[in-house]
Design an enzyme around this catalytic site. Sequence first.
Site, PDB file in Angstrom:
ATOM      1  N   HIS A   1       0.727  -1.141   0.155  1.00  0.00           N
ATOM      2  CA  HIS A   1      -0.080  -0.105  -0.027  1.00  0.00           C
ATOM      3  C   HIS A   1       0.729   1.110   0.053  1.00  0.00           C
ATOM      4  O   HIS A   1       0.739   2.089  -0.767  1.00  0.00           O
ATOM      5  CB  HIS A   1      -0.953  -0.162   1.244  1.00  0.00           C
ATOM      6  CG  HIS A   1      -1.884   1.254   1.416  1.00  0.00           C
ATOM      7  ND1 HIS A   1      -3.030   1.179   0.780  1.00  0.00           N
ATOM      8  CD2 HIS A   1      -1.599   2.344   1.883  1.00  0.00           C
ATOM      9  CE1 HIS A   1      -3.741   2.415   1.090  1.00  0.00           C
ATOM     10  NE2 HIS A   1      -2.876   3.176   1.638  1.00  0.00           N
ATOM     11  N   GLU A   2       1.811   1.361   0.752  1.00  0.00           N
ATOM     12  CA  GLU A   2       2.556   2.737   1.005  1.00  0.00           C
ATOM     13  C   GLU A   2       3.534   2.725  -0.112  1.00  0.00           C
ATOM     14  O   GLU A   2       3.529   4.045  -0.499  1.00  0.00           O
ATOM     15  CB  GLU A   2       3.306   2.549   2.424  1.00  0.00           C
ATOM     16  CG  GLU A   2       2.622   2.620   3.593  1.00  0.00           C
ATOM     17  CD  GLU A   2       1.639   3.731   3.579  1.00  0.00           C
ATOM     18  OE1 GLU A   2       1.481   5.072   2.870  1.00  0.00           O
ATOM     19  OE2 GLU A   2       0.451   3.562   4.319  1.00  0.00           O
TER      20      GLU A   2
ATOM     21  N   HIS B   1      -5.782   6.746  -2.651  1.00  0.00           N
ATOM     22  CA  HIS B   1      -6.570   5.794  -2.316  1.00  0.00           C
ATOM     23  C   HIS B   1      -7.736   5.100  -3.367  1.00  0.00           C
ATOM     24  O   HIS B   1      -8.333   5.963  -4.039  1.00  0.00           O
ATOM     25  CB  HIS B   1      -7.052   5.904  -0.872  1.00  0.00           C
ATOM     26  CG  HIS B   1      -6.225   6.109   0.260  1.00  0.00           C
ATOM     27  ND1 HIS B   1      -6.018   7.298   1.101  1.00  0.00           N
ATOM     28  CD2 HIS B   1      -5.340   5.175   0.762  1.00  0.00           C
ATOM     29  CE1 HIS B   1      -5.252   6.879   1.984  1.00  0.00           C
ATOM     30  NE2 HIS B   1      -4.746   5.802   1.723  1.00  0.00           N
TER      31      HIS B   1
ATOM     32  N   CYS C   1      -8.976  -3.904  -2.794  1.00  0.00           N
ATOM     33  CA  CYS C   1      -7.878  -3.241  -3.396  1.00  0.00           C
ATOM     34  C   CYS C   1      -6.937  -3.076  -2.373  1.00  0.00           C
ATOM     35  O   CYS C   1      -7.263  -2.490  -1.297  1.00  0.00           O
ATOM     36  CB  CYS C   1      -7.984  -2.207  -4.290  1.00  0.00           C
ATOM     37  SG  CYS C   1      -6.460  -1.359  -4.990  1.00  0.00           S
TER      38      CYS C   1
ATOM     39  N   CYS D   1      -6.298  -3.675  -7.402  1.00  0.00           N
ATOM     40  CA  CYS D   1      -7.496  -4.051  -8.370  1.00  0.00           C
ATOM     41  C   CYS D   1      -7.055  -3.467  -9.996  1.00  0.00           C
ATOM     42  O   CYS D   1      -5.936  -3.111 -10.135  1.00  0.00           O
ATOM     43  CB  CYS D   1      -8.536  -3.267  -8.138  1.00  0.00           C
ATOM     44  SG  CYS D   1      -8.288  -1.394  -8.227  1.00  0.00           S
TER      45      CYS D   1
END
Length: 173
Positions: free
Chosen positions: A130-131, A140, A146, A165
């Site tokens: 994510h990061e 986001h 996702c 996603c």
Amino acid sequence: MHVDIVPVGEVSAQVKREASDGLRSVYDCEVSMHEPQSIPAGAYDGDRDQYRAEEFIDLARRVGSGGKNIAITPKDLFYRRRNYVFGLAYLGGSGSVISTYRLQTSSDGGFSNRSAGEIFSQRVRKEVVHEVGHTLGLEHCDNKRCVMNFSPTVRQVDVKEVSLCGSCQRNVL
């Protein structure tokens, strides 16, 4: 792409391995492991008994050898007025950070039948991916599955997949 993982403080071999595996599997990138670093001077806020996340990002950017660099720490992080953060990155930047501190709860609330160790490993993978996604320009995502979905609780982290996603994949790869 080359991502350098910068352990800050006592980071276990398991966490390093999960972070590396997660990045390789999603971004198909080269991953290196930096020498462990000390907690950045000035990062600790005694009033909050927490650490400023942006100090860890600055450290990762300064010492990391990758095009993208991510600090990993067991310390409890915060950013501005947020009570805590699992991680932080600047959109399109070269540095980011995750904290394992709040990812270590023993259960996922019955979401799956996985062991506490498996749940923790998945959370580490998700947060690192994510990061680093933010450093690659991803914002986001509204898709709850996702990995780029905003997840302020571990329960929401647990719902996500360790993958992008289709829309986010098209925007980054």
